[in-house]
Design a protein around this motif. Structure first.
Motif, PDB file in Angstrom:
ATOM      1  N   LEU A  27       0.831  -1.203   0.000  1.00 28.69           N
ATOM      2  CA  LEU A  27       0.000   0.000   0.000  1.00 28.69           C
ATOM      3  C   LEU A  27       0.866   1.254   0.000  1.00 28.69           C
ATOM      4  O   LEU A  27       0.552   2.239  -0.677  1.00 28.69           O
ATOM      5  CB  LEU A  27      -0.933  -0.007   1.200  1.00 28.69           C
ATOM      6  CG  LEU A  27      -1.935   1.149   1.274  1.00 28.69           C
ATOM      7  CD1 LEU A  27      -2.765   1.244  -0.005  1.00 28.69           C
ATOM      8  CD2 LEU A  27      -2.852   0.994   2.487  1.00 28.69           C
ATOM      9  N   HIS A  28       1.957   1.223   0.734  1.00 30.03           N
ATOM     10  CA  HIS A  28       2.910   2.349   0.718  1.00 30.03           C
ATOM     11  C   HIS A  28       3.403   2.616  -0.700  1.00 30.03           C
ATOM     12  O   HIS A  28       3.407   3.761  -1.170  1.00 30.03           O
ATOM     13  CB  HIS A  28       4.085   2.044   1.642  1.00 30.03           C
ATOM     14  CG  HIS A  28       5.286   2.901   1.405  1.00 30.03           C
ATOM     15  ND1 HIS A  28       5.351   4.221   1.807  1.00 30.03           N
ATOM     16  CD2 HIS A  28       6.465   2.639   0.779  1.00 30.03           C
ATOM     17  CE1 HIS A  28       6.523   4.730   1.453  1.00 30.03           C
ATOM     18  NE2 HIS A  28       7.215   3.792   0.829  1.00 30.03           N
ATOM     19  N   ALA A 160      -0.395  -3.078  11.155  1.00 33.46           N
ATOM     20  CA  ALA A 160       0.079  -2.918   9.779  1.00 33.46           C
ATOM     21  C   ALA A 160       1.326  -3.771   9.599  1.00 33.46           C
ATOM     22  O   ALA A 160       2.330  -3.574  10.299  1.00 33.46           O
ATOM     23  CB  ALA A 160       0.387  -1.451   9.490  1.00 33.46           C
ATOM     24  N   VAL A 161       1.270  -4.734   8.678  1.00 29.21           N
ATOM     25  CA  VAL A 161       2.399  -5.646   8.483  1.00 29.21           C
ATOM     26  C   VAL A 161       2.739  -5.736   6.995  1.00 29.21           C
ATOM     27  O   VAL A 161       1.912  -5.482   6.124  1.00 29.21           O
ATOM     28  CB  VAL A 161       2.075  -7.062   9.024  1.00 29.21           C
ATOM     29  CG1 VAL A 161       1.881  -7.038  10.532  1.00 29.21           C
ATOM     30  CG2 VAL A 161       0.841  -7.637   8.336  1.00 29.21           C
ATOM     31  N   GLY A 162       3.982  -6.097   6.728  1.00 26.13           N
ATOM     32  CA  GLY A 162       4.440  -6.280   5.357  1.00 26.13           C
ATOM     33  C   GLY A 162       5.922  -6.589   5.348  1.00 26.13           C
ATOM     34  O   GLY A 162       6.564  -6.667   6.403  1.00 26.13           O
ATOM     35  N   ASN A 163       6.493  -6.746   4.167  1.00 28.24           N
ATOM     36  CA  ASN A 163       7.918  -7.021   4.010  1.00 28.24           C
ATOM     37  C   ASN A 163       8.516  -6.040   3.007  1.00 28.24           C
ATOM     38  O   ASN A 163       8.004  -5.905   1.895  1.00 28.24           O
ATOM     39  CB  ASN A 163       8.151  -8.453   3.516  1.00 28.24           C
ATOM     40  CG  ASN A 163       7.831  -9.492   4.566  1.00 28.24           C
ATOM     41  OD1 ASN A 163       8.498  -9.579   5.596  1.00 28.24           O
ATOM     42  ND2 ASN A 163       6.789 -10.270   4.325  1.00 28.24           N
ATOM     43  N   ARG A 164       9.590  -5.355   3.435  1.00 26.25           N
ATOM     44  CA  ARG A 164      10.260  -4.433   2.531  1.00 26.25           C
ATOM     45  C   ARG A 164      10.904  -5.202   1.393  1.00 26.25           C
ATOM     46  O   ARG A 164      11.509  -6.246   1.587  1.00 26.25           O
ATOM     47  CB  ARG A 164      11.321  -3.621   3.282  1.00 26.25           C
ATOM     48  CG  ARG A 164      10.749  -2.638   4.282  1.00 26.25           C
ATOM     49  CD  ARG A 164      11.815  -1.659   4.745  1.00 26.25           C
ATOM     50  NE  ARG A 164      11.272  -0.676   5.660  1.00 26.25           N
ATOM     51  CZ  ARG A 164      11.360  -0.767   6.987  1.00 26.25           C
ATOM     52  NH1 ARG A 164      11.977  -1.798   7.540  1.00 26.25           N
ATOM     53  NH2 ARG A 164      10.846   0.167   7.767  1.00 26.25           N
ATOM     54  N   ARG A 165      10.784  -4.644   0.192  1.00 23.62           N
ATOM     55  CA  ARG A 165      11.248  -5.356  -0.989  1.00 23.62           C
ATOM     56  C   ARG A 165      12.769  -5.434  -1.062  1.00 23.62           C
ATOM     57  O   ARG A 165      13.327  -6.417  -1.532  1.00 23.62           O
ATOM     58  CB  ARG A 165      10.715  -4.676  -2.242  1.00 23.62           C
ATOM     59  CG  ARG A 165       9.185  -4.682  -2.330  1.00 23.62           C
ATOM     60  CD  ARG A 165       8.687  -3.871  -3.521  1.00 23.62           C
ATOM     61  NE  ARG A 165       7.231  -3.835  -3.574  1.00 23.62           N
ATOM     62  CZ  ARG A 165       6.546  -3.130  -4.461  1.00 23.62           C
ATOM     63  NH1 ARG A 165       7.195  -2.406  -5.364  1.00 23.62           N
ATOM     64  NH2 ARG A 165       5.217  -3.134  -4.440  1.00 23.62           N
ATOM     65  N   GLN A 169      12.942  -7.138   4.970  1.00 25.76           N
ATOM     66  CA  GLN A 169      12.788  -6.837   6.400  1.00 25.76           C
ATOM     67  C   GLN A 169      11.309  -6.713   6.749  1.00 25.76           C
ATOM     68  O   GLN A 169      10.537  -6.095   6.019  1.00 25.76           O
ATOM     69  CB  GLN A 169      13.518  -5.545   6.749  1.00 25.76           C
ATOM     70  CG  GLN A 169      13.460  -5.183   8.229  1.00 25.76           C
ATOM     71  CD  GLN A 169      14.204  -3.894   8.522  1.00 25.76           C
ATOM     72  OE1 GLN A 169      14.751  -3.263   7.616  1.00 25.76           O
ATOM     73  NE2 GLN A 169      14.215  -3.490   9.776  1.00 25.76           N
ATOM     74  N   ARG A 170      10.922  -7.285   7.868  1.00 24.53           N
ATOM     75  CA  ARG A 170       9.524  -7.283   8.287  1.00 24.53           C
ATOM     76  C   ARG A 170       9.131  -5.917   8.821  1.00 24.53           C
ATOM     77  O   ARG A 170       9.832  -5.323   9.640  1.00 24.53           O
ATOM     78  CB  ARG A 170       9.311  -8.333   9.383  1.00 24.53           C
ATOM     79  CG  ARG A 170       7.859  -8.528   9.822  1.00 24.53           C
ATOM     80  CD  ARG A 170       7.053  -9.185   8.755  1.00 24.53           C
ATOM     81  NE  ARG A 170       5.745  -9.650   9.229  1.00 24.53           N
ATOM     82  CZ  ARG A 170       4.786 -10.055   8.431  1.00 24.53           C
ATOM     83  NH1 ARG A 170       4.974 -10.068   7.113  1.00 24.53           N
ATOM     84  NH2 ARG A 170       3.630 -10.486   8.915  1.00 24.53           N
ATOM     85  N   VAL A 171       7.994  -5.413   8.345  1.00 26.78           N
ATOM     86  CA  VAL A 171       7.404  -4.171   8.849  1.00 26.78           C
ATOM     87  C   VAL A 171       6.237  -4.541   9.755  1.00 26.78           C
ATOM     88  O   VAL A 171       5.403  -5.378   9.393  1.00 26.78           O
ATOM     89  CB  VAL A 171       6.909  -3.285   7.684  1.00 26.78           C
ATOM     90  CG1 VAL A 171       6.021  -2.158   8.202  1.00 26.78           C
ATOM     91  CG2 VAL A 171       8.085  -2.722   6.913  1.00 26.78           C
ATOM     92  N   GLN A 172       6.176  -3.932  10.921  1.00 29.32           N
ATOM     93  CA  GLN A 172       5.095  -4.234  11.853  1.00 29.32           C
ATOM     94  C   GLN A 172       4.841  -3.020  12.733  1.00 29.32           C
ATOM     95  O   GLN A 172       5.708  -2.615  13.508  1.00 29.32           O
ATOM     96  CB  GLN A 172       5.463  -5.454  12.710  1.00 29.32           C
ATOM     97  CG  GLN A 172       4.347  -5.932  13.619  1.00 29.32           C
ATOM     98  CD  GLN A 172       4.645  -7.308  14.204  1.00 29.32           C
ATOM     99  OE1 GLN A 172       5.085  -8.212  13.487  1.00 29.32           O
ATOM    100  NE2 GLN A 172       4.416  -7.461  15.489  1.00 29.32           N
TER     101      GLN A 172
END
Length: 218
Positions: A27-28, A160-165, A169-172
């Motif tokens: 989404l970012h 809000a969770v995801g993984n930087r491309r 790295q895990r975003v949380q």
């Protein structure tokens, strides 16, 4: 500098909408794709004043996007959903001391314990807050943003969770919705906080403060 507010009503049947709603990093990147990629800054999100949040209401889901440059909504995938932008200048110009307002913000309410406390209790560097502790955090942030709160309601939201491309790295980021009423104590400070956002996780849907004048009962 003109501040823009954009409202996107994502079509939940769309494949890209489904992917974006499930991953904060996706989404970012979707939001950033609405702006030029040749920004002369190492921090393009900050340079463009980009803040956003997702909301769910009786009318469905929506994305609210704030920026100091009008986004190019033609960059949304075909069928992503209707979108429109308008300047926030009239609202910001109307803010004055003592004005009663409604406020809303989705924020990452956290505490950063000192090294000694972390070691003693085996705590992480950043501890998410909830319940009364989160409300105390927001009360302090609101006062620092030029708001004198009169009512406060908080609702915990999904993290809000995801993984930087780049590095996987895990975003949380824990999220809490704070909303209620207040009086403006310092309009200039409030405008600054509206422009800059509040707290951590601004790239992933946290920190966008919205206010609107409200009528008081006679």
């Amino acid at each position: 500098m003109t501040l823009w507010l954009t409202r996107i009503i994502p079509d939940q049947r769309h494949r890209d909408v489904h992917r974006d709603s499930a991953d904060a990093v996706n989404l970012h990147h979707r939001i950033m794709s609405l702006f030029p990629d040749d920004i002369p800054s190492t921090e393009p999100r900050r340079h463009l004043g980009i803040l956003f949040r997702t909301e769910t209401s009786r009318d469905g889901d929506r994305i609210l996007l704030q920026s100091n440059r009008e986004p190019d909504l033609t960059q949304l995938p075909a069928g992503y959903g209707p979108a429109a932008a308008k300047p926030l200048t009239p609202l910001l110009d109307a803010l004055r001391k003592g004005l009663p307002v409604r406020y809303r913000i989705v924020a990452n309410a956290v505490r950063k314990p000192g090294a000694t406390t972390r070691a003693l209790y085996s705590l992480p560097e950043v501890v998410p807050l909830n319940g009364p502790h989160a409300e105390e955090w927001w009360t302090r942030q609101a006062e620092a943003a030029g708001l004198a709160l009169t009512t406060l309601h908080s609702t915990p939201l999904d993290t809000a969770v995801g993984n930087r491309r780049q590095n996987n790295q895990r975003v949380q980021h824990a999220r809490t919705l704070f909303e209620g009423t207040a009086r403006i104590a310092d309009p200039d400070l409030l405008r600054t906080r509206i422009h800059e956002g509040i707290g951590r996780g601004k790239a992933y849907g946290c920190g966008m403060l919205s206010v609107a004048p409200r009528r008081e009962a006679p």
